[in-house]
Design a protein around this motif. Structure first.
Motif, mmCIF file in Angstrom:
data_model
loop_
_atom_site.group_PDB
_atom_site.id
_atom_site.type_symbol
_atom_site.label_atom_id
_atom_site.label_comp_id
_atom_site.label_asym_id
_atom_site.label_seq_id
_atom_site.Cartn_x
_atom_site.Cartn_y
_atom_site.Cartn_z
ATOM 1 N N MET A 1 0.844 -1.184 0.000
ATOM 2 C CA MET A 1 0.000 0.000 0.000
ATOM 3 C C MET A 1 0.885 1.242 0.000
ATOM 4 N N PRO A 2 0.416 2.305 -0.632
ATOM 5 C CA PRO A 2 1.185 3.552 -0.615
ATOM 6 C C PRO A 2 1.387 4.064 0.813
ATOM 7 N N ASP A 3 2.529 4.660 1.042
ATOM 8 C CA ASP A 3 2.857 5.187 2.363
ATOM 9 C C ASP A 3 2.357 6.621 2.493
ATOM 10 N N ARG A 4 1.046 6.787 2.400
ATOM 11 C CA ARG A 4 0.411 8.093 2.557
ATOM 12 C C ARG A 4 -1.042 7.877 2.950
ATOM 13 N N PRO A 5 -1.655 8.885 3.539
ATOM 14 C CA PRO A 5 -3.027 8.706 4.027
ATOM 15 C C PRO A 5 -4.096 8.649 2.935
ATOM 16 N N LEU A 6 -3.777 9.137 1.734
ATOM 17 C CA LEU A 6 -4.766 9.164 0.669
ATOM 18 C C LEU A 6 -4.152 8.655 -0.630
#
Length: 122
Positions: A1-6
């Motif tokens: 998963m991307p390492d960011r909240p969105l």
């Protein structure tokens, strides 16, 4: 998963062609197809945008949120999102209500597919 909240989920699918498969059977098949299973957050977010994707007898598991136990194996509990039949602990007042819960990884359900994506875009 991307390492960011969105991030953006591409090619969401509820996995109707995998109805009546167990999570243990579905994960290798999704991987073979180049798809990544939904997390429970992704499944809920998709349904908030497209609530018509959750129908009675056409619901889905979110096997991307299975926990890993201390021995490094996947937990037998598998998150899922479905429409309540208003039976058992749900009660008659909850009939046709969306529900978040879990099923066992070895069980098959004729009404549960496997939510997945073709990719995540940061």
């Amino acid at each position: 998963m991307p390492d960011r909240p969105l991030y953006l989920v591409a090619g969401p699918d509820r996995g109707d062609d995998l109805l009546n498969w167990s999570p243990d059977e579905a994960l290798p098949e999704l991987t073979r197809r180049g798809r990544t299973p939904f997390t429970i957050s992704e499944g809920i977010s998709w349904l908030l945008q497209q609530p018509d994707k959750l129908e009675p007898n056409r619901c889905f598991m979110c096997i991307g949120s299975r926990l890993t136990n201390a021995g490094g194996r996947l937990d037998a509990r598998t998150p899922a999102i479905w429409i309540s039949g208003g039976t058992g602990r749900d009660g008659k007042d909850r009939k046709d209500a969306p529900k978040v819960g879990w099923c066992w990884a070895g069980n098959r359900h004729t009404w549960l597919g496997f939510g997945s994506t073709t990719g995540r875009i940061a």
